[in-house]
Design an enzyme around this catalytic site. Structure first.
Site, PDB file in Angstrom:
ATOM      1  N   GLU A   1      10.039   1.460  10.358  1.00  0.00           N
ATOM      2  CA  GLU A   1      10.981   2.554  10.081  1.00  0.00           C
ATOM      3  C   GLU A   1      10.205   3.838  10.327  1.00  0.00           C
ATOM      4  O   GLU A   1       9.303   4.165   9.557  1.00  0.00           O
ATOM      5  CB  GLU A   1      11.461   2.501   8.630  1.00  0.00           C
ATOM      6  CG  GLU A   1      12.223   1.245   8.254  1.00  0.00           C
ATOM      7  CD  GLU A   1      13.541   1.102   8.987  1.00  0.00           C
ATOM      8  OE1 GLU A   1      14.062   2.109   9.507  1.00  0.00           O
ATOM      9  OE2 GLU A   1      14.051  -0.028   9.043  1.00  0.00           O
TER      10      GLU A   1
ATOM     11  N   GLU B   1       9.034  16.051  15.808  1.00  0.00           N
ATOM     12  CA  GLU B   1       9.356  15.977  14.383  1.00  0.00           C
ATOM     13  C   GLU B   1       8.456  16.948  13.608  1.00  0.00           C
ATOM     14  O   GLU B   1       7.234  16.833  13.644  1.00  0.00           O
ATOM     15  CB  GLU B   1       9.138  14.552  13.858  1.00  0.00           C
ATOM     16  CG  GLU B   1       9.651  14.393  12.438  1.00  0.00           C
ATOM     17  CD  GLU B   1       9.343  13.026  11.833  1.00  0.00           C
ATOM     18  OE1 GLU B   1       8.220  12.535  11.995  1.00  0.00           O
ATOM     19  OE2 GLU B   1      10.245  12.478  11.169  1.00  0.00           O
TER      20      GLU B   1
ATOM     21  N   LYS C   1       0.842  -1.195   0.000  1.00  0.00           N
ATOM     22  CA  LYS C   1       0.000   0.000   0.000  1.00  0.00           C
ATOM     23  C   LYS C   1       0.880   1.248   0.000  1.00  0.00           C
ATOM     24  O   LYS C   1       1.613   1.507   0.957  1.00  0.00           O
ATOM     25  CB  LYS C   1      -0.889   0.033   1.255  1.00  0.00           C
ATOM     26  CG  LYS C   1      -1.939   1.136   1.152  1.00  0.00           C
ATOM     27  CD  LYS C   1      -2.548   1.498   2.487  1.00  0.00           C
ATOM     28  CE  LYS C   1      -2.009   2.776   3.070  1.00  0.00           C
ATOM     29  NZ  LYS C   1      -2.088   3.969   2.236  1.00  0.00           N
TER      30      LYS C   1
HETATM   31  P1  NAD Z   1       2.035   8.060   8.125  1.00  0.00           P
HETATM   32  O1  NAD Z   1       2.415   7.246   9.304  1.00  0.00           O
HETATM   33  O2  NAD Z   1       0.921   9.009   8.260  1.00  0.00           O
HETATM   34  O3  NAD Z   1       1.646   7.126   6.888  1.00  0.00           O
HETATM   35  C1  NAD Z   1       2.533   6.155   6.367  1.00  0.00           C
HETATM   36  C2  NAD Z   1       1.719   5.070   5.682  1.00  0.00           C
HETATM   37  O4  NAD Z   1       0.944   4.397   6.666  1.00  0.00           O
HETATM   38  C3  NAD Z   1       0.719   5.588   4.648  1.00  0.00           C
HETATM   39  O5  NAD Z   1       0.657   4.683   3.568  1.00  0.00           O
HETATM   40  C4  NAD Z   1      -0.584   5.601   5.422  1.00  0.00           C
HETATM   41  O6  NAD Z   1      -1.723   5.484   4.612  1.00  0.00           O
HETATM   42  C5  NAD Z   1      -0.419   4.362   6.287  1.00  0.00           C
HETATM   43  N1  NAD Z   1      -1.226   4.359   7.514  1.00  0.00           N
HETATM   44  C6  NAD Z   1      -1.719   5.426   8.197  1.00  0.00           C
HETATM   45  N2  NAD Z   1      -2.436   4.992   9.264  1.00  0.00           N
HETATM   46  C7  NAD Z   1      -2.376   3.639   9.251  1.00  0.00           C
HETATM   47  C8  NAD Z   1      -2.904   2.628  10.100  1.00  0.00           C
HETATM   48  N3  NAD Z   1      -3.639   2.918  11.168  1.00  0.00           N
HETATM   49  N4  NAD Z   1      -2.635   1.342   9.811  1.00  0.00           N
HETATM   50  C9  NAD Z   1      -1.869   1.017   8.749  1.00  0.00           C
HETATM   51  N5  NAD Z   1      -1.354   1.936   7.899  1.00  0.00           N
HETATM   52  C10 NAD Z   1      -1.601   3.236   8.156  1.00  0.00           C
HETATM   53  O7  NAD Z   1       3.367   8.782   7.657  1.00  0.00           O
HETATM   54  P2  NAD Z   1       3.520   9.831   6.480  1.00  0.00           P
HETATM   55  O8  NAD Z   1       2.981  11.137   6.936  1.00  0.00           O
HETATM   56  O9  NAD Z   1       3.073   9.238   5.210  1.00  0.00           O
HETATM   57  O10 NAD Z   1       5.127   9.930   6.384  1.00  0.00           O
HETATM   58  C11 NAD Z   1       5.900  10.779   7.154  1.00  0.00           C
HETATM   59  C12 NAD Z   1       6.548  10.033   8.295  1.00  0.00           C
HETATM   60  O11 NAD Z   1       7.295   8.937   7.809  1.00  0.00           O
HETATM   61  C13 NAD Z   1       7.529  10.893   9.073  1.00  0.00           C
HETATM   62  O12 NAD Z   1       7.341  10.664  10.445  1.00  0.00           O
HETATM   63  C14 NAD Z   1       8.880  10.365   8.626  1.00  0.00           C
HETATM   64  O13 NAD Z   1       9.927  10.554   9.547  1.00  0.00           O
HETATM   65  C15 NAD Z   1       8.583   8.924   8.442  1.00  0.00           C
HETATM   66  N6  NAD Z   1       9.562   8.296   7.571  1.00  0.00           N
HETATM   67  C16 NAD Z   1      10.459   7.426   8.116  1.00  0.00           C
HETATM   68  C17 NAD Z   1      11.425   6.843   7.316  1.00  0.00           C
HETATM   69  C18 NAD Z   1      12.425   5.876   7.878  1.00  0.00           C
HETATM   70  O14 NAD Z   1      13.076   5.198   7.093  1.00  0.00           O
HETATM   71  N7  NAD Z   1      12.583   5.777   9.174  1.00  0.00           N
HETATM   72  C19 NAD Z   1      11.468   7.140   5.952  1.00  0.00           C
HETATM   73  C20 NAD Z   1      10.534   8.035   5.440  1.00  0.00           C
HETATM   74  C21 NAD Z   1       9.583   8.609   6.248  1.00  0.00           C
END
Ligand code: NAD
Length: 481
Positions: A247, A383, A172
């Site tokens: 991650e 963050e 996804k």
């Molecule tokens: P997010 O957690 O909002 O969403 C990430 C993914 O999870 C999306 O596909 C979203 O639809 C899905 N998601 C949301 N709620 C969910 C749930 N309850 N169950 C399952 N899936 C769910 O994050 P974002 O805003 O898309 O991305 C930004 C974040 O990602 C920042 O915190 C950033 O630091 C982190 N990030 C971490 C890394 C790493 O390698 N550590 C890399 C890139 C981004």
């Protein structure tokens, strides 16, 4: 208007709800595509397709699986221009960045794991009576969930090792940036990937993401995203005893000593602060500078930051593109109010940027430098994930280390010093999964990647990823008298 489809059982299909999510071009602030708003029923279909595909895919020879991944890598390379443009239109990042980093890296992910799996081996221990050997077997149907900041780059970073190891995948992408994931499904069709091996299901996290993490027949979840979402996923997965890799977010320190190579440090620090509009989990958002060079640093850094051009991501001269969504822009802007309330000084930026022409309704924020806030302020603890850094002076090595380690996060850290023993001491004592000394975002795909504390659980990259996506089974054979 582009209407995307899911990719389930080898076919491009509409969501069972027939409902769609609006997809915006952040540089224009306008809807330009629609993505499926899928639900648990679509995940059910994807899981049954993946289960049917598993017995054949997992038994293909490594060479055969590797061949499919190499063909996908080639197709990504052939469609480089189109994929880069799609990534930029979806995410707002400069086109030169999509061309130079995002799309080449997506191809590299497939190529890397296609070849890494050929060298993947396991342990064997013997004595006079017993030989032990460990099988590393594919697990079954695995779930891969990824964020919007490096859309195709991070999506493929999970899918490629999962497939290489012989699993079938339900993936996804972020609902905010789904277009290149859709294009990947077209590529999989073109290369004739056997049906059901990879299923790409679009939709909201709380709907499709949750359906993946709660599904009893998906025993493995690889997730990249925010720490709060990671905690929810861990909570859903624990009672089902799923294997998880998380991650998550970061609040990375960038520690600058007065003996550093100043010119190199300044240009890399501008990059580590603001590339991709600061929306990389590895950006150094807390800059700690030794007091003796603090004023010199501020002058040079603010001057360079002010030189960053902002605007149309399609313009090759532009260094800063758009922020990914209006919601995210508002979240970043709210931190400027918090910074002022906490007593911070905004040396540059701190506001939206009004772009021209087709980008006049787009979402842009000026690169921002904040000072006069302590390491425990909200600005230095939470963050923000935008083009915002905070600069804090330090007096001693001990203080620098204490400041660097004082957040709940532990993803990456950067240290600038020409003192070798200090570089080693800091590398040892920093609470971070990745440490860069006199460089930033140097990635070798063979190395383990991931965070400590609230930045994650487990590691991706190289053999770590292949280990994660396989089940170790030890076999002991008696050959004594
Ligand atoms: P997010 O957690 O909002 O969403 C990430 C993914 O999870 C999306 O596909 C979203 O639809 C899905 N998601 C949301 N709620 C969910 C749930 N309850 N169950 C399952 N899936 C769910 O994050 P974002 O805003 O898309 O991305 C930004 C974040 O990602 C920042 O915190 C950033 O630091 C982190 N990030 C971490 C890394 C790493 O390698 N550590 C890399 C890139 C981004």
């Amino acid at each position: 208007m582009k209407i995307l489809t899911n990719y389930i059982d080898g076919k491009l299909v509409s969501p069972s709800s027939n409902e769609y999510i609006d997809i915006f071009n952040p540089a224009e602030g306008k809807i330009y595509a629609k993505a499926p708003r899928s639900c648990a029923k679509d995940i059910e279909n994807a899981v049954s397709a993946a289960q049917s595909a598993f017995s054949t895919w997992s038994r293909l020879s490594v060479d055969e699986r590797s061949g499919f991944l190499l063909r996908i890598a080639e197709k990504i390379e052939q469609r480089h221009q189109g994929l880069a443009l799609a990534e930029t239109n979806d995410n707002g990042k400069p086109l030169w960045l999509s061309k130079a980093v995002d799309i080449p890296r997506a191809a590299a992910n497939f190529r890397f794991f296609a070849t890494a799996v050929e060298h993947f081996c396991s342990e064997s221990y013997s004595n006079e009576e017993i030989t032990n050997y460990t099988l590393r077997q594919p697990i079954g149907v695995v779930g891969c969930i990824s964020p919007w900041n490096l859309p195709l780059y991070l999506f493929t970073w999970k899918i490629a090792p999962a497939l290489a190891a012989g699993n079938c995948v339900i993936a996804k992408p972020s609902e905010i940036t789904p277009v290149t994931a859709y294009m990947l499904s077209e590529i999989c069709e073109e290369v004739g990937l056997p049906r059901g091996v990879l299923n790409i299901v679009h939709g909201y996290g709380a709907e499709v993401g949750a359906a993946i993490t709660l599904h009893k027949k998906i025993p493995v979840i690889s997730f990249t995203g925010g720490s709060k979402t990671g905690a929810q996923i861990a909570q859903s997965a624990a009672p089902l005893f799923k294997k998880i890799s998380l991650e998550l977010g970061g609040k990375n320190p960038n520690i600058i000593f007065d003996d550093c190579n100043f010119e190199r440090m300044i240009s890399e620090t501008v990059r580590s602060s603001f590339v991709n509009q600061g929306q990389i989990c590895l950006c150094g958002s807390r800059i700690f500078v030794e007091k003796s060079i603090y004023n010199k640093f501020i002058d040079a850094f603010v001057a360079k930051t002010k030189e960053l051009t902002i605007g149309d991501p399609l313009d090759p001269e532009i260094k800063q593109g758009a922020i990914v969504s209006e919601d995210h822009m508002q979240k970043i802007l709210s931190y400027f109010t918090i910074a002022k309330k906490e007593g911070g000084t905004i040396l540059c930026g701190g506001k939206t940027y009004e772009a021209a022409d087709r980008c006049k309704d787009g979402w842009f924020i000026e690169p921002t430098v904040i000072t006069d806030l302590g390491p425990h302020s909200r600005i230095n603890q939470e963050e923000i994930f935008g083009p915002v850094v905070s600069v804090v002076p330090f007096e001693t090595e001990e203080q620098a280390l204490e400041f660097a380690n004082c957040t709940p996060y532990g993803l990456s850290a950067t240290v600038w010093t020409e003192n070798l023993t200090r570089a080693h001491r800091f590398s040892r004592d920093l609470q971070a999964g990745v440490v860069w000394v006199n460089c930033w975002l140097v990635r070798d795909l063979r190395t383990p990647f991931g965070g400590m504390k609230q930045s994650g659980v487990g590691r991706e990259g190289g053999l770590e990823a292949l280990r994660f996506f396989t089940e170790p089974k030890n076999v002991s054979i008696y050959h004594g008298p």
